[in-house]
Structure formats: C-alpha cells, structure tokens
Design a protein around this motif. Structure first.
Motif, PDB file in Angstrom:
ATOM      1  N   ALA A  27       0.813  -1.219   0.000  1.00 18.67           N
ATOM      2  CA  ALA A  27       0.000   0.000   0.000  1.00 18.67           C
ATOM      3  C   ALA A  27       0.849   1.273   0.000  1.00 18.67           C
ATOM      4  CB  ALA A  27      -0.924  -0.007   1.219  1.00 18.67           C
ATOM      5  N   GLY A  28       2.192   1.108  -0.088  1.00 20.77           N
ATOM      6  CA  GLY A  28       3.062   2.274  -0.153  1.00 20.77           C
ATOM      7  C   GLY A  28       3.494   2.824   1.191  1.00 20.77           C
ATOM      8  N   TYR A  29       3.375   2.024   2.246  1.00 18.77           N
ATOM      9  CA  TYR A  29       3.754   2.457   3.593  1.00 18.77           C
ATOM     10  C   TYR A  29       4.985   1.701   4.077  1.00 18.77           C
ATOM     11  CZ  TYR A  29      -0.684   4.950   4.159  1.00 18.77           C
ATOM     12  OH  TYR A  29      -1.734   5.821   4.011  1.00 18.77           O
ATOM     13  N   SER A  30       5.709   2.322   4.991  1.00 21.59           N
ATOM     14  CA  SER A  30       6.792   1.666   5.714  1.00 21.59           C
ATOM     15  C   SER A  30       6.377   1.532   7.170  1.00 21.59           C
ATOM     16  CB  SER A  30       8.086   2.480   5.611  1.00 21.59           C
ATOM     17  OG  SER A  30       8.504   2.616   4.269  1.00 21.59           O
ATOM     18  N   ILE A  31       7.079   0.653   7.916  1.00 17.70           N
ATOM     19  CA  ILE A  31       6.745   0.490   9.332  1.00 17.70           C
ATOM     20  C   ILE A  31       7.936   0.862  10.206  1.00 17.70           C
ATOM     21  CG2 ILE A  31       5.063  -1.312   8.832  1.00 17.70           C
ATOM     22  CD1 ILE A  31       7.026  -3.354  10.005  1.00 17.70           C
ATOM     23  N   LEU A  32       7.624   1.338  11.406  1.00 22.17           N
ATOM     24  CA  LEU A  32       8.626   1.683  12.408  1.00 22.17           C
ATOM     25  C   LEU A  32       8.327   0.861  13.655  1.00 22.17           C
ATOM     26  CD1 LEU A  32      10.945   3.578  13.438  1.00 22.17           C
ATOM     27  CD2 LEU A  32       9.128   5.090  14.271  1.00 22.17           C
ATOM     28  N   LEU A  33       9.262  -0.003  14.068  1.00 20.06           N
ATOM     29  CA  LEU A  33       9.064  -0.828  15.258  1.00 20.06           C
ATOM     30  C   LEU A  33       9.365  -0.010  16.508  1.00 20.06           C
ATOM     31  CD1 LEU A  33      10.654  -4.246  14.242  1.00 20.06           C
ATOM     32  CD2 LEU A  33       8.304  -3.435  13.936  1.00 20.06           C
ATOM     33  N   ILE A  34       8.486  -0.134  17.503  1.00 16.39           N
ATOM     34  CA  ILE A  34       8.630   0.610  18.750  1.00 16.39           C
ATOM     35  C   ILE A  34       8.495  -0.378  19.905  1.00 16.39           C
ATOM     36  CG2 ILE A  34       7.745   2.515  20.153  1.00 16.39           C
ATOM     37  CD1 ILE A  34       6.331   3.537  17.592  1.00 16.39           C
TER      38      ILE A  34
END
Length: 346
Positions: free
Chosen positions: A105-112
């Motif tokens: 979908a064109g998104y990146s993820i950031l793990l927290i």
C-alpha cells in the motif's frame, strides 16, 4: 513559546529548508549536515508540528508498530531476550504480515518497544510524523495514556474497551475452552495449565478463563497447584513442567497457552522419561507449522496469525485515508487441530 524550526536552523547553522529536508527525510542532504541538524533537534528538544504539516496535506506514509516485551520470570532468560520477542514465531509471522501489507500500500513500518513511556511514544508519533499506530498485545496502562492521540490506532490481541481504538483479534476464551474440553472429553481430570503472565485485558488471561470454564462445567475444581505462569518462551515451558510435577505428579494432561512453550514442555518431559501422550497429554495454542512435525505431532488451537496482521494493517490504512469504519472490533475464527499428543483415557 516552543522551539521552532527557525531555532533549529540557527542552532545548526543551516537554512530552514535544510532542516525541513532532514526532518522529512527528503532532498539531498550530506551526512555531516544531517548529523548537525539532528544534534540541534535533540539538544533543543524540537518536535515537528504535526497538525501544521497535516494542514498542507502531507503524509509520512509511516506506520508505527508497538511490540510488547512480556519479560520473563527467569533473569538468565531475560538477559538473553533483548530482541523484541523475535524468538517467538508469533511476532515474526505477524510483523511479516504487517510489513508486506504496508509495503503493497506504499507504507513503511517503524518498530517501537513497549518498554518506553507513553510520553516517549507520543513524541515518536510527532517527531516521525506517524500516520497511524498498530499496538500488539495487552498494555492497559499504556493504552489509557495513548487515548486521544492524533492518529488512528488499531489494537491486535487486546481486550481493552475504548472507542478511541479499533481492534483485531480472536476469541481467546473460547480457544482456552476448546483446548481444555478436548482433554476432558478424552477422560482427563488432572489438567494443568502452563501460561504466560495473566495480565489484565491480555490473551493469556482470556485463555485461562476458558480453561476455568471447561473444568467448572464438569464440576472439577480449579487447583492452584495445577497452574503455572512462566515467560512465554521455550525456557518457560521447560521450567513450568518441572514446577507443576513437583506440586502434583498425578497430572495427566497439560494445556499450554502457546506453541513456543510446548517445545520446552516436550524437551523436559523427554528428559524426565515421560512419554507424550502415554504418560502426559499436551494441547497447545497457535498451530505454527513446526507443530505438525514434532514427535508426536502436537494438538493445538489454530489461530490465523498472518491474517490478524493483514486485517489490522488494512483497517489502519482505511482509517488513515479517512474512510468510515463503523465496527470497532473484528473477531477472527479459530479451530482445534487434533493430532497425536493426547491420549484417550476412556
């Protein structure tokens, strides 16, 4: 008045446009300049104005994913587990699903990590301009603090009830019930539970409720000596078996609330020369692929882990796009997979 982008530019000795490029991760900025800007941001405590940026229609296309660290009851295990619980295949599977769905979908993820404070998480949402947040697990105190954040939030595997959040999960109480009922139906009465910490609004608490319900339906008392709470790990299962058998050697069946603990259970029972299922039967929860290849193959409650991640991500992206979602909660189906780890005592 708070610190402005102009203050950061002055501190770093660069233009306002350069600071904007660094904060938004855009443009051709040298490593040296980027470091100067980030140092100024940190020293001044600057936080980008998310509301202002949204007014001009900007999106970061970045989704935050908050992962729990349940910790362990054993310090040696705890010291070896500083890795987002990645030794538990549940997290690898669900993160793979979230990442692949986001990327398409064109998104990146950031793990927290959930070990940081709610204020720090709010700061990350602002500083990294997150478009939305997925939270995995039951973190009631943290969730209460994160209510009313300015981005949509989707919870996975939480029984927290708050209209500010959307939820994806399964019926964990029913899962605990059908696992325990399977043992009861085959004539077992001394049934032990090996579980993670029973946290308010958490999946293990719900699975424990299902265990209780199944036993009480047959008028079988809940025995404290048959319940063991450990770290959700192979080591936890290994230690849990020893603890249970020291308290009650008449146990004929064990309900393990996670497949990863069942690996440790198998190892310990083998060391004790106790055969599965001839001496002790085991029913588990998750149905990861390796469970079919254990000897004997493991009976377990199957949950759609990959689908959880995909549905949660799809829901969050819909919310980010401003689409109306009337149902705040989605419950996915589960089933018991009967294999060879339970003996019929009838």
């Amino acid at each position: 008045m708070g610190v402005t982008i102009k203050d950061v530019a002055k501190e770093a000795g660069v233009s306002i446009a350069t600071v904007s490029y660094v904060i938004n991760n855009k443009g051709n900025v040298t490593v040296e300049t980027k470091e100067k800007v980030l140092k100024a941001v940190k020293s001044l405590g600057y936080q980008p104005n998310l509301s202002a940026r949204n007014l001009v229609g900007q999106k970061s296309n970045l989704i935050g994913v908050l992962i729990p660290d349940w910790g362990n009851n054993d310090e040696a295990v705890k010291s070896a587990k500083d890795n987002f619980n990645f030794d538990n295949p549940f997290y690898g599977n669900i993160l793979n699903s979230i990442e692949s769905t986001s990327t398409k979908a064109g998104y990146s993820i950031l793990l927290i990590a959930s070990t940081i404070t709610a204020d720090k998480i709010k700061s990350i949402i602002l500083q990294r301009d997150l478009d939305g947040l997925i939270i995995i697990g039951a973190l009631p105190k943290l969730l209460n603090s994160l209510a009313k954040v300015k981005v949509p939030v989707v919870l996975i595997d939480s029984y927290t009830y708050n209209d500010d959040f959307y939820k994806i999960g399964i019926d964990d109480e029913y899962g605990g019930y059908i696992a325990t009922k399977h043992l009861l139906d085959l004539g077992h009465k001394e049934i032990a539970l090996i579980s993670g910490e029973l946290i308010e609004d958490g999946v293990d608490m719900e699975r424990f409720k299902g265990y209780q319900k199944a036993l009480l339906e047959r008028n079988i008392p809940i025995k404290e000596e048959n319940i063991c709470n450990v770290g959700v790990s192979m080591e936890g299962g290994y230690q849990g078996v020893e603890e249970l058998l020291n308290q009650n050697y008449d146990i004929t069946g064990i309900f393990s609330t996670a497949d990863i603990m069942s690996i440790g259970i198998y190892k310990k029972l083998n060391e004790l020369k106790l055969n599965i299922p001839e001496d002790i039967s085991v029913v588990s929860f998750d149905n990861f692929p390796y469970t079919e290849f254990l000897h004997p193959s493991l009976s377990t409650v199957s949950q759609p882990v990959f689908l959880k991640g995909r549905r949660a991500t799809e829901l969050l992206i819909s919310l980010i796009a401003g689409k109306r979602v009337d149902d705040h909660s989605l419950t996915l189906s589960i089933e018991l997979i009967e294999r060879d780890s339970v003996k019929n005592l009838k």
